[in-house]
Design an enzyme around this catalytic site. Structure first.
Site, PDB file in Angstrom:
ATOM      1  CE  LYS A 171      14.547  14.061  43.608  1.00  0.00           C
ATOM      2  NZ  LYS A 171      15.176  14.315  44.903  1.00  0.00           N
ATOM      3  CG  HIS A 201       9.459  16.265  40.458  1.00  0.00           C
ATOM      4  ND1 HIS A 201      10.216  15.882  41.537  1.00  0.00           N
ATOM      5  CD2 HIS A 201       9.806  17.536  40.185  1.00  0.00           C
ATOM      6  CE1 HIS A 201      10.998  16.892  41.898  1.00  0.00           C
ATOM      7  NE2 HIS A 201      10.768  17.906  41.102  1.00  0.00           N
ATOM      8  CE  LYS A 205      10.822  20.755  36.717  1.00  0.00           C
ATOM      9  NZ  LYS A 205       9.761  21.711  37.090  1.00  0.00           N
ATOM     10  CD  GLU A 239      16.823  23.747  44.245  1.00  0.00           C
ATOM     11  OE1 GLU A 239      15.598  23.637  44.391  1.00  0.00           O
ATOM     12  OE2 GLU A 239      17.655  23.084  44.893  1.00  0.00           O
ATOM     13  CG  ASP A 258      17.910  16.498  46.925  1.00  0.00           C
ATOM     14  OD1 ASP A 258      16.944  15.704  46.972  1.00  0.00           O
ATOM     15  OD2 ASP A 258      17.766  17.730  46.853  1.00  0.00           O
ATOM     16  CG  HIS A 263      16.269  16.040  39.782  1.00  0.00           C
ATOM     17  ND1 HIS A 263      15.227  15.136  39.662  1.00  0.00           N
ATOM     18  CD2 HIS A 263      15.910  16.875  40.785  1.00  0.00           C
ATOM     19  CE1 HIS A 263      14.306  15.415  40.559  1.00  0.00           C
ATOM     20  NE2 HIS A 263      14.695  16.461  41.255  1.00  0.00           N
ATOM     21  CE  LYS A 359      18.247  22.235  48.497  1.00  0.00           C
ATOM     22  NZ  LYS A 359      17.141  22.624  47.597  1.00  0.00           N
TER      23      LYS A 359
END
Length: 518
Positions: A171, A201, A205, A239, A258, A263, A359
């Site tokens: 991505k 990714h 997990k 985050e 993003d 995600h 963030k």
């Protein structure tokens, strides 16, 4: 209760022989995540002895220099708790297994001659299974199309004699619906869909994968996993870090692009999709695609975007986003987004799903919180119970790997008084989790030709279609994102978004432990 066998992968068969070509071999992704993943797979005996690795990048260096650079990076992970791959010591045998199979090719991604050189390196592997090749595009998105085109023109994607040729694309897969469609059309002129592995990714997990195990492997959850019993769902990916050295990238991307179509939507699909008929890849991916296509069109009034200002994280002063390196001083890029969506199908009609990501927030957390409808209060009227709290399940993927169930219990004493309590299952209490970076499963599955954890073209496009109305509206607006202080839970408007429907976000700083009732 007997603990599960700690040797979880004891019966797992090694991957077939293959040459893995890493475009971007000198880059950060290869060093920080892909090499540690190969190290872990090698240590677990999950790679064939005939496996080879080729790094392709612009940087002029020799194979010996590349090996030395990667070895230094691997050693730096030892006792570095801040790294994604944290180990107490580096197993020399496992790393030597990987290191001696590394070859480097200095190349220009746009030069046809470079692909001729790559073909010469691949030729000695032979044909059939010995000639299996995976091309991993660990590069900037602008190179995806050109590299695939060049590989096709050089004849390096042709499958013959039982061997395979696969391409892994990281991505972001597109930056909006038109660009995602264009990229799919471009690469599908050269590759067949089964050859394409679009990687997120997040899906590597263990705790993300366990969402399906929780839902479909336990008879107590699925019967109540619907609009009759569930009041609302919150999906959070928070985050504490800022954009760090990725200011130039983030200026063109923002939190919505993003995180949301990939995600967060991946967590949404695993949590809300219909049960697949089997655990086979296409059956699961069919249900995911159906779920995303059922998202009702997002409305601007149900989306909040924010941008972090200066503040404190863990007691340390941090700058505002506009003061980060390579960020415009008048930037309108969002570093936070919260939204409310609904799903137009029989199972979820009327249930609000709240998604947020950002963030420089109060704590690092990735989780799904499912709130059930409260039990009728009438039964406890006339007792000391003033309110019956709603039950909830929290599935935390990061930083802890845990599942918490909240329910009501009677407080000891002569009167009927209920209080909310919680029980928490932590993976570390039952399983020995080896250090991993989330890429081990993705690489292993790709080598085996299992696309379960990879995204299909239709699902990619449906995800972008869901957020495209918001991207288009923001592009036409000159309004700046709402400000929020670094170290907070985000803009106050995000709280009001939920309050309109009588809901509230779980505080980011709230621990998993249940409080003691006095």
């Amino acid at each position: 209760m007997k603990r599960p066998d700690k040797k979880v992968a004891a019966g797992t068969k090694p991957a077939p022989p293959c040459t893995i070509v890493f475009f971007g071999g000198g880059g950060d992704l290869t060093k920080r995540l892909l090499m540690p993943a190969l190290y872990n797979l090698a240590g677990g005996g999950l790679l064939d002895p005939r496996t080879r690795f080729i790094g392709v990048d612009h940087l002029p260096q020799t194979t010996a220099q590349w090996r030395a650079s990667l070895t230094a990076t691997m050693r730096s992970f030892v006792r570095n708790a801040a790294s994604e791959f944290h180990v107490a010591r580096l197993d020399r045998k496992s790393w030597a297994w990987v290191e001696q199979r590394l070859t480097y090719l200095a190349a220009d991604f746009d030069d046809p001659a470079s692909y001729g050189k790559l073909g010469a390196l691949l030729a000695p592997a032979g044909k059939g299974p010995a000639g299996n090749v995976v091309f991993y595009l660990a590069v900037a998105a602008r190179f995806f199309g050109p590299i695939v085109d060049r590989l096709g023109a050089a004849g390096l994607l042709h499958e013959a004699n039982g061997g395979f040729r696969r391409v892994v694309i990281e991505k972001p897969f597109g930056s909006d619906l038109p660009s995602a469609r264009a990229l799919n059309q471009r690469i599908l002129k050269v590759l067949a869909e089964p050859q394409i592995y679009r990687a997120d990714h997040f899906l590597g997990k263990e705790t993300v994968q366990n969402i399906m195990a929780l839902r479909f492997g336990n008879g107590i959850y699925e019967p109540v996993w619907n609009r009759r019993y569930i009041d609302s769902v919150q999906i959070t990916a928070a985050e504490t870090i800022g954009v760090e050295q990725r200011g130039a990238f983030y200026e063109q991307t923002g939190a919505l692009r993003d995180m949301v179509p990939n995600h967060l939507f991946q967590l949404l699909t695993m949590m809300a999709m219909e049960p697949p008929v089997t655990f086979a890849a296409e059956a699961v991916r069919n249900e995911k695609a159906k779920l995303v296509s059922a998202i009702t069109p997002l409305q601007l009034r149900n989306v909040v975007r924010g941008q972090y200002g200066a503040g404190r994280i863990e007691g340390q002063k941090v700058p505002a986003y506009r003061r980060e390196p390579n960020v415009a001083r008048s930037s309108r890029t969002e570093t936070y987004v919260a939204l409310k969506l609904t799903i137009d199908n029989w199972r979820w009609a009327g249930v609000p799903f709240y998604l947020r990501t950002g963030k420089r927030l109060a704590s690092r957390r990735t989780e799904i919180a499912v709130q059930f409808k409260a039990a009728p209060y009438r039964l406890f009227r006339g007792t000391e119970t003033e309110e019956v709290a709603a039950n909830a399940i929290r599935l935390q993927c990061d930083p802890e790997h845990a599942i918490q169930t909240r329910f009501n219990a009677k407080v000891p004493g002569p009167t009927m008084r209920l209080a909310p309590v919680a029980t928490t299952f932590r993976y570390a209490d039952y399983f020995t989790e080896s250090p991993n970076v989330g890429y081990e499963t993705l690489l292993y599955d790709c080598l085996h030709g299992d696309p379960l954890l990879f995204q299909r073209a239709d699902a990619i496009e449906e995800s972008w279609a869901a957020v495209q109305p918001i991207l288009s509206a923001w592009a036409q607006s000159r309004a700046a994102p709402l400000g929020y202080a670094a170290g907070s839970d985000g803009p106050a408007e995000a709280d009001r978004l939920l309050a309109r429907s009588g809901h509230a976000w779980l505080p980011l700083a709230e621990p998993l432990e249940g409080g003691r009732i006095d």
